[in-house]
Design an enzyme around this catalytic site. Structure first.
Site, PDB file in Angstrom:
ATOM      1  N   HIS A 273       0.834  -1.206   0.000  1.00 50.03           N
ATOM      2  CA  HIS A 273       0.000   0.000   0.000  1.00 50.03           C
ATOM      3  C   HIS A 273       0.870   1.257   0.000  1.00 50.03           C
ATOM      4  CE1 HIS A 273      -3.734   2.256   1.071  1.00 50.03           C
ATOM      5  NE2 HIS A 273      -2.863   3.068   1.653  1.00 50.03           N
ATOM      6  N   GLU A 274       1.820   1.306   0.923  1.00 50.29           N
ATOM      7  CA  GLU A 274       2.660   2.507   1.024  1.00 50.29           C
ATOM      8  C   GLU A 274       3.588   2.622  -0.190  1.00 50.29           C
ATOM      9  OE1 GLU A 274       1.633   4.603   3.044  1.00 50.29           O
ATOM     10  OE2 GLU A 274       0.471   3.274   4.363  1.00 50.29           O
TER      11      GLU A 274
ATOM     12  N   HIS B 110       1.718   4.572  -2.729  1.00 50.30           N
ATOM     13  CA  HIS B 110       1.822   6.017  -2.473  1.00 50.30           C
ATOM     14  C   HIS B 110       3.205   6.527  -2.891  1.00 50.30           C
ATOM     15  CE1 HIS B 110      -1.948   6.771  -0.426  1.00 50.30           C
ATOM     16  NE2 HIS B 110      -1.729   5.870   0.522  1.00 50.30           N
TER      17      HIS B 110
ATOM     18  N   GLU C 119      -4.803   7.922  -2.862  1.00 46.49           N
ATOM     19  CA  GLU C 119      -5.282   6.639  -2.360  1.00 46.49           C
ATOM     20  C   GLU C 119      -5.512   5.660  -3.520  1.00 46.49           C
ATOM     21  OE1 GLU C 119      -4.930   6.286   0.687  1.00 46.49           O
ATOM     22  OE2 GLU C 119      -5.948   4.392   1.097  1.00 46.49           O
TER      23      GLU C 119
HETATM   24 ZN    ZN Z   1      -3.219   5.180   1.875  1.00 44.33          ZN
END
Ligand code: ZN
Length: 504
Positions: A264-265, A268, A294
């Site tokens: 997830h990170e 980003h 997101e």
């Molecule tokens: Zn996030």
């Protein structure tokens, strides 16, 4: 014109750099700062924020903006025009609101955080309610100063996801509700439930870390311009595209939590590392919105790494890393296990099917707070009723209910919808990529992630704030945001996993 613009750009660059320093201070605080330094750091951050605020509201910026906007802008390029536009928006926001209100909001936000944390621990909503009431009142005033003619909740949502309004969100969330509530029920009632037992066991932190690094790098994270560390809550921070820092956290009883946090990170981080080469300390190069940011993390976490082809590619590595738990588990069983769908009270622990219901519940409550449908004292009851209606479960305590999220305690209202908009964007981007690249699943099965990252980078990351969200969606996917993509994706995927009949 160019002279005035260059003058403005120099000021913006300085401001951008102050924000980058703030990013490093924040990272330091979350990752390596000794606990004893908490108070000193709060003072340092407040001082730096004061300097940044002074520079942001410098009357010279206002004069330069007036001068530029009243002149002929024909010798400025789209990047420069975007910087002017964004600076106008930020400058107005910073200067329209009286200082006393800004200060009271900041003070109550930080005091509120402590009161909320204690109330959550002790399950005492009544201790938090008066703070919440005051924060709502202050945010209503704030919204009125920014846009006196618009409903306050629209003004607040616009901070995080530009141009979102109740009028736009309502029909989209209604549609999600109509489609997802029966799907969630059917999943719960299905005779077939995937086996998840092999996801529990003993997983060494060193092995988890090595696995996370390997996968993050394979997806395209550049460790030469980034780091990976540990913090209580995973996040992506740092300074600028050459210094992007992600974190995760490790538990030894499972490796899913740390791995999916890393992925997830990383999503980003790829957005940050992929930003345009020019104007890197200026607004135009920054991420478009919270929701688009997101969408990039969810793209990798859900659309890529929770699909079967990804499991096929990594099953051997997973098994090699954790043979005690995974020996004999095939990638289909693994795929089903990581996509288990189960209603839970806690938003951050929920899966991709039930997550939107957590968001819709919060959205409806926030909307009702700001249009005076709900009183603060009624909120726990409203929360529990909606939870029952949407997910079929009822929290026994407010700690597991209305007190679970940090957002409101700091005065952040209107943030939640951007999570689900991010999920819908991610799905629509994926479908557009698949249209162009029918072979996409084979790319994933073969681990050809660089081509995927490049696609996202060229179409989204380097665009910064040049386009509106709507324009970006149209450019990348050929159409405006449509929840149909997200709904079809969830239905197809979970019908198959749970062996449901197609009528649901
Ligand atoms: Zn996030």
């Amino acid at each position: 014109m160019q002279q005035a613009y260059q003058k403005l750009a120099r000021k913006l660059e300085e401001l951008g750099q102050l924000e980058q320093i703030m990013g490093i201070l924040h990272w330091d605080q979350e990752v390596i700062m000794p606990r004893g330094a908490t108070q000193a750091r709060a003072g340092q951050i407040a001082s730096l924020a004061g300097v940044a605020h002074e520079k942001q509201t410098d009357p010279q910026i206002g004069e330069l903006l007036d001068q530029l906007e009243s002149g002929s802008l024909s010798d400025l390029d789209p990047y420069e025009l975007c910087n002017i536009r964004e600076t106008r928006r930020a400058y107005d926001r910073e200067t329209k609101v009286p200082m006393e209100l800004v200060q009271e909001l900041a003070e109550l936000g930080s005091k509120g955080h402590h009161i909320w944390a204690k109330a959550r621990e002790e399950n005492k909503y009544s201790d938090f309610a008066p703070v919440l009431e005051r924060l709502i009142e202050l945010q209503k005033q704030w919204a009125h100063y920014i846009e006196p003619d618009q409903p306050p909740y629209d003004v607040l949502m616009d901070i995080y996801e530009r141009d979102l309004t109740v009028e736009r969100v309502d029909p989209i969330f209604e549609r999600l509700k109509v489609e997802l509530v029966p799907l969630i029920r059917a999943i719960q009632e299905s005779d077939y439930q995937p086996d998840t037992s092999f996801l529990q066991g003993e997983f060494s932190v060193a092995k988890q870390e090595a696995l996370g690094r390997t996968i993050s790098e394979a997806l395209g994270f550049d460790f030469n311009k980034g780091r990976m560390d540990v913090s209580v809550h995973p996040f992506c921070g740092g300074a600028d595209p050459t210094d992007v820092r992600i974190t995760t956290r490790y538990g030894t009883d499972n490796f899913m939590e740390s791995l999916f946090a890393v992925i997830h990170e990383t999503g980003h981080a790829l957005y940050e590392q992929g930003r345009m080469e020019r104007d890197r300390a200026l607004p135009v190069s920054e991420a478009l919105t919270t929701g688009i940011h997101e969408s990039q993390s969810l793209f990798w976490e859900r659309m890529i790494s929770k699909q079967k082809a990804f499991c096929d590619h990594y099953m051997e590595l997973f098994t090699e890393t954790f043979p005690d738990s995974l020996k004999g588990v095939n990638s289909q069983a693994f795929y089903e296990a990581i996509n288990i769908c189960r209603p839970t009270f806690i938003r951050v622990e929920s899966d991709e099917v039930t997550y939107p219901m957590h968001i819709i519940l919060r959205y409806e409550i926030e909307k009702g707070i700001f249009d005076d449908t709900y009183k603060v004292s009624d909120l726990p009851e409203v929360w529990n009723n909606k939870m029952q209606e949407y997910l079929g479960i009822r929290p026994a305590t407010d700690t597991e209910g209305i007190l679970q999220d940090v957002h409101w305690s700091g005065g952040a209202f209107g943030y939640f919808p951007s999570y689900t908009f991010g999920a819908m964007y991610a799905c629509q981007f994926y479908n557009a990529m698949k249209q162009e690249t029918p072979d996409l699943e084979n790319w994933i099965r073969d681990g050809r992630f660089q081509s995927i990252r490049q696609w996202l980078s060229q179409k989204i990351h380097v665009k910064g704030k040049l386009l509106s969200t709507d324009a970006l969606l149209k450019e990348v996917t050929g159409e405006a945001l449509s929840p149909a993509h997200f709904i079809a994706y969830l239905k197809n995927k979970y019908h198959e996993i749970y062996r449901l009949s197609s009528s649901v």
